[in-house]
Design an enzyme around this catalytic site. Structure first.
Site, PDB file in Angstrom:
ATOM      1  N   GLY A  34       0.815  -1.212   0.000  1.00  0.00           N
ATOM      2  CA  GLY A  34       0.000   0.000   0.000  1.00  0.00           C
ATOM      3  C   GLY A  34       0.846   1.258   0.000  1.00  0.00           C
ATOM      4  O   GLY A  34       0.537   2.238  -0.679  1.00  0.00           O
ATOM      5  N   ASP A  35       1.941   1.236   0.767  1.00  0.00           N
ATOM      6  CA  ASP A  35       2.861   2.373   0.779  1.00  0.00           C
ATOM      7  C   ASP A  35       3.471   2.577  -0.602  1.00  0.00           C
ATOM      8  O   ASP A  35       3.647   3.707  -1.068  1.00  0.00           O
ATOM      9  CB  ASP A  35       3.979   2.141   1.798  1.00  0.00           C
ATOM     10  CG  ASP A  35       3.454   1.728   3.160  1.00  0.00           C
ATOM     11  OD1 ASP A  35       2.356   2.200   3.529  1.00  0.00           O
ATOM     12  OD2 ASP A  35       4.131   0.942   3.843  1.00  0.00           O
TER      13      ASP A  35
END
Length: 302
Positions: free
Chosen positions: A251-252
């Site tokens: 997600g990062d």
């Protein structure tokens, strides 16, 4: 410059073994130590993609020194506030064939003087900068830390991205963040009901926009992602095919990829492609995405 803030970074001690048996001695098959934290992950991937980035936040003790050493190896610029006391936390992640177990540390106490040192750094930002707020807030800081920062910077018109969950995310909406990135499960938690269709997710994104968010990027793991832009246009893209190896940091990486695509092309559809390719590249690897890995996947999405 793209700045990231990691309020509670960690050294992740990751071990792999065939099976975990509690109450006895277990032998690892593989182990490694990685500096982590959502903002730090974003900065590493931004740097891998050739973007100018500086990691901000707080570190302490020998564990904090190790995070800085690793960032230096990656070539990532950092300007952490060095805390006078305590240790940057250690998170233990046990990955067995049948389950994963995590034990996460609490982290050090951050004093008012040290917090104001961060404020001084943020006061130097300009409207040419991007600020990415990602991850949790340690218990030693106010729970409305994101709101305090966004209110402090509101007059500067800085592009601010927020990647957080539940109340941390919803409370910043009045400050009109440039981009928020909930996943489909986090959206369901926010609205207290299961959002299982594209129409459900888009409607939820538009509710968040009505409260102040500009662009809403919804990640859906192997099902790709949806972007609802500030003008109401809905962009979608499937995820590329591949074998999931490590979801930590995916997600990062999507945030880093999206901002890379947006800042380089100013086209939201291209930014979405970059986000999905970068998140997938990290998910398909033991480590965070490299530029070559991202470019290879981009060719399969277009």
């Amino acid at each position: 410059m793209i700045y990231t803030i990691t309020f509670n970074p960690a050294l992740d001690y990751i071990v792999r073994l065939d099976h975990l048996t509690t109450g006895t001695i277990n032998r690892t098959e593989q182990e490694y130590v990685l500096g982590g934290g959502k903002g730090i992950n974003v900065s590493i991937v931004l740097n891998n993609l050739g973007m100018d980035t500086t990691a901000l936040g707080f570190i302490a003790g020998f564990t904090g020194d190790e995070i800085v050493r690793q960032l230096n190896e990656f070539g990532v610029r950092e300007s952490f506030i060095r805390l006078k006391e305590g240790l940057t936390r250690i998170n233990v992640k046990v990955k067995a064939s049948d389950e994963e177990t995590e034990i996460n540390g609490r982290g050090p106490i951050i004093s008012d003087d040290e917090l104001h040192a961060l404020y001084a750094q943020l006061d130097a930002l300009t409207d040419q900068d991007t600020l990415i707020l990602a991850g949790s807030i340690p218990s030693s800081l106010p729970s409305d830390m994101y709101e305090i920062i966004m209110e402090r910077l509101a007059h500067k018109h800085i592009r601010i991205v927020v990647d957080a969950t539940k109340d941390l995310l919803t409370r910043v909406l009045p400050y009109k963040p440039f981009l928020i990135k909930p996943n489909n499960h986090e959206l369901s938690e926010i609205f207290g009901r299961t959002l299982s269709t594209k129409d459900d997710l888009v409607a939820a994104a538009k509710e968040l926009q009505a409260k102040g968010a500009q662009h809403v990027l919804i990640s859906m793991a192997g099902d790709g992602a949806i972007l609802v832009s500030a003008d109401g246009t809905v962009y979608t893209s499937p995820a590329p095919k591949g074998t999931l190896i490590n979801s930590v940091g995916a997600g990062d990486s999507m945030v880093a990829g999206f901002m890379t695509g947006y800042l380089n092309t100013k086209e939201l559809q291209q930014a979405l492609y970059w986000g999905i390719a970068t998140g997938s590249a990290s998910a398909f690897s033991e480590n965070l995405a490299t530029k070559d890995e991202v470019l290879a996947l981009l060719n399969t999405i277009h």
